[in-house]
Design an enzyme around this catalytic site. Structure first.
Site, PDB file in Angstrom:
ATOM      1  N   TYR A  53      36.306 -26.890  18.036  1.00  0.00           N
ATOM      2  CA  TYR A  53      37.765 -26.949  18.003  1.00  0.00           C
ATOM      3  C   TYR A  53      38.346 -26.316  19.267  1.00  0.00           C
ATOM      4  O   TYR A  53      37.683 -25.547  19.964  1.00  0.00           O
ATOM      5  CB  TYR A  53      38.297 -26.248  16.749  1.00  0.00           C
ATOM      6  CG  TYR A  53      39.744 -26.566  16.461  1.00  0.00           C
ATOM      7  CD1 TYR A  53      40.179 -27.881  16.309  1.00  0.00           C
ATOM      8  CD2 TYR A  53      40.695 -25.543  16.359  1.00  0.00           C
ATOM      9  CE1 TYR A  53      41.506 -28.166  16.055  1.00  0.00           C
ATOM     10  CE2 TYR A  53      42.021 -25.824  16.093  1.00  0.00           C
ATOM     11  CZ  TYR A  53      42.416 -27.136  15.952  1.00  0.00           C
ATOM     12  OH  TYR A  53      43.736 -27.409  15.712  1.00  0.00           O
ATOM     13  N   SER A 152      43.767 -40.571   5.303  1.00  0.00           N
ATOM     14  CA  SER A 152      43.652 -39.123   5.466  1.00  0.00           C
ATOM     15  C   SER A 152      44.888 -38.446   4.869  1.00  0.00           C
ATOM     16  O   SER A 152      45.867 -39.098   4.503  1.00  0.00           O
ATOM     17  CB  SER A 152      43.542 -38.763   6.948  1.00  0.00           C
ATOM     18  OG  SER A 152      44.767 -39.071   7.609  1.00  0.00           O
ATOM     19  N   TYR A 238      46.143 -37.441  17.869  1.00  0.00           N
ATOM     20  CA  TYR A 238      46.062 -36.066  17.365  1.00  0.00           C
ATOM     21  C   TYR A 238      44.681 -35.714  16.850  1.00  0.00           C
ATOM     22  O   TYR A 238      44.493 -34.667  16.220  1.00  0.00           O
ATOM     23  CB  TYR A 238      47.121 -35.829  16.283  1.00  0.00           C
ATOM     24  CG  TYR A 238      46.866 -36.536  14.962  1.00  0.00           C
ATOM     25  CD1 TYR A 238      46.329 -35.850  13.874  1.00  0.00           C
ATOM     26  CD2 TYR A 238      47.176 -37.884  14.786  1.00  0.00           C
ATOM     27  CE1 TYR A 238      46.095 -36.481  12.662  1.00  0.00           C
ATOM     28  CE2 TYR A 238      46.957 -38.521  13.578  1.00  0.00           C
ATOM     29  CZ  TYR A 238      46.423 -37.818  12.520  1.00  0.00           C
ATOM     30  OH  TYR A 238      46.188 -38.456  11.316  1.00  0.00           O
ATOM     31  N   PHE A 263      49.248 -34.750  20.562  1.00  0.00           N
ATOM     32  CA  PHE A 263      49.979 -33.791  19.726  1.00  0.00           C
ATOM     33  C   PHE A 263      49.005 -32.792  19.140  1.00  0.00           C
ATOM     34  O   PHE A 263      47.990 -33.166  18.546  1.00  0.00           O
ATOM     35  CB  PHE A 263      50.733 -34.489  18.599  1.00  0.00           C
ATOM     36  CG  PHE A 263      51.478 -33.514  17.704  1.00  0.00           C
ATOM     37  CD1 PHE A 263      52.694 -33.008  18.111  1.00  0.00           C
ATOM     38  CD2 PHE A 263      50.938 -33.090  16.501  1.00  0.00           C
ATOM     39  CE1 PHE A 263      53.374 -32.080  17.316  1.00  0.00           C
ATOM     40  CE2 PHE A 263      51.598 -32.174  15.705  1.00  0.00           C
ATOM     41  CZ  PHE A 263      52.830 -31.669  16.110  1.00  0.00           C
ATOM     42  N   TRP A 264      49.330 -31.508  19.273  1.00  0.00           N
ATOM     43  CA  TRP A 264      48.548 -30.416  18.694  1.00  0.00           C
ATOM     44  C   TRP A 264      49.528 -29.458  18.051  1.00  0.00           C
ATOM     45  O   TRP A 264      50.391 -28.884  18.716  1.00  0.00           O
ATOM     46  CB  TRP A 264      47.739 -29.725  19.779  1.00  0.00           C
ATOM     47  CG  TRP A 264      46.747 -28.723  19.269  1.00  0.00           C
ATOM     48  CD1 TRP A 264      46.140 -28.701  18.051  1.00  0.00           C
ATOM     49  CD2 TRP A 264      46.232 -27.587  19.984  1.00  0.00           C
ATOM     50  NE1 TRP A 264      45.276 -27.645  17.946  1.00  0.00           N
ATOM     51  CE2 TRP A 264      45.309 -26.950  19.113  1.00  0.00           C
ATOM     52  CE3 TRP A 264      46.439 -27.072  21.254  1.00  0.00           C
ATOM     53  CZ2 TRP A 264      44.615 -25.793  19.480  1.00  0.00           C
ATOM     54  CZ3 TRP A 264      45.745 -25.927  21.627  1.00  0.00           C
ATOM     55  CH2 TRP A 264      44.842 -25.305  20.751  1.00  0.00           C
TER      56      TRP A 264
END
Length: 330
Positions: A53, A152, A238, A263-264
């Site tokens: 990560y 998801s 993302y 996008f985070w």
């Protein structure tokens, strides 16, 4: 008291984490003791255990980045919260534990009476869905959005938020067996990914321009989303569920002016004002409390079953979230 702790990272995430006993320190001024009710296992949690990560806490660390809890004890000088009140756990605080110590002024009180399991999932996935629909394209009622990984948790939230705003969604999955669940979540159109996705998506939108594409998969799937968009459309990536870098043909960039953004949520947290964060989470909490927003839960586990829980979360073809209930059923 117990917590799910890891002292190293490795390729098999369930192998590095264990439930261990601990004691919280005495509460200081402004602190509270929180009994953790529920905490999910997100893909980012699994990647944190494997070391893949983008933001890794120092070791040793406690797993879990979000959840919901109940105030069990107030420290000195705490006046804004009450014992028994439900609160959102601090993000990146190590939520896979029976108890946490939190700073009262940083906690967000939640509506009473709502399902704690649903409230436990509101810190990461719902704001990700909401913000990707809001921050990149000025969408109006009737506009089309396409997303992959539609089965998801983010995908399910995005369908529900889009519908409440009058937006129409084309939802892409990677297997036929996932179609019905996505359709049941309120999707306007559900398609199985493939090389001809762009053609099928444009036909489903009746040739209306698709302005926004949401990509969680990466690899060639990013190209399929890009090919679905109208001129000037934006692809927002993302995630990389495929494990591959985003792939888009130069033709999409050059001839149709498609752009690729990322996008985070962690970055948004760093940049957003406290007022904006309160606004976003206030909207989400109210929607969850009223039943407008919910995500599927595949299974729940106790803290002593943390290895089994992580293995289940890391497995493919799930049909819902994996939740930790550290203090038993809620």
């Amino acid at each position: 008291m117990k917590k799910a702790q890891y002292t190293q990272r490795g390729p098999v995430p369930q192998d590095v984490i264990d439930a261990v006993e601990f004691q919280t320190p005495p509460l200081s001024a402004g602190q509270v003791l929180i009994e953790v009710l529920a905490a999910p296992i997100n893909p980012s949690d699994v990647l944190t255990l494997t070391g893949e990560y983008g933001l890794l806490p120092p070791l040793p660390a406690v797993g879990g980045n979000e959840g919901v809890g109940r105030i069990a004890e107030l420290g000195p000088e705490v006046t804004q919260l009450k014992v028994g009140q439900t609160v959102l756990l601090p993000i990146q605080g190590g939520s896979w534990a029976t108890h946490m110590v939190g700073t009262a002024k940083h906690l967000i009180a939640l509506p009473g009476g709502a399902d704690p399991k649903q409230l436990a999932m509101i810190t990461i996935n719902p704001p990700t869905a909401l913000l990707m629909l809001s921050e990149f394209v000025d969408l109006q009622p009737g506009d089309w959005v396409i997303q992959n990984a539609a089965n998801s948790a983010v995908g399910t939230y995005l369908i529900q938020i889009a519908k409440s705003r009058g937006l129409r969604t084309i939802n892409v999955v990677r297997r036929e067996s996932a179609v019905e669940a996505v359709r049941a979540a309120g999707a306007d159109v559900v398609l199985v990914d493939g090389d001809d996705l762009g053609k099928r998506a444009r036909e489903a939108a009746d040739k209306a321009p698709i302005k926004l594409g949401i990509d969680a998969v990466g690899g060639i799937s990013t190209q399929h989303i890009a090919q679905s968009l109208g001129e000037g459309g934006i692809v927002v990536n993302y995630g990389a569920m495929s494990g591959e870098a985003c792939s888009i043909s130069p033709a999409s960039f050059v001839f149709r002016d498609v752009s690729l953004r990322g996008f985070w949520l962690s970055r948004w947290f760093q940049q957003a004002s406290p007022a904006r964060r309160t606004e976003v989470f206030g909207e989400i909490a109210q929607r969850v409390a009223s039943g407008q927003l919910q995500a599927r839960v595949q299974a729940t586990y106790g803290l002593d079953q943390i290895k089994e829980a992580v293995a289940a979360a890391a497995a493919g073809e799930r049909d819902g979230k994996i939740l930790i209930l550290p203090n038993g059923p809620v």
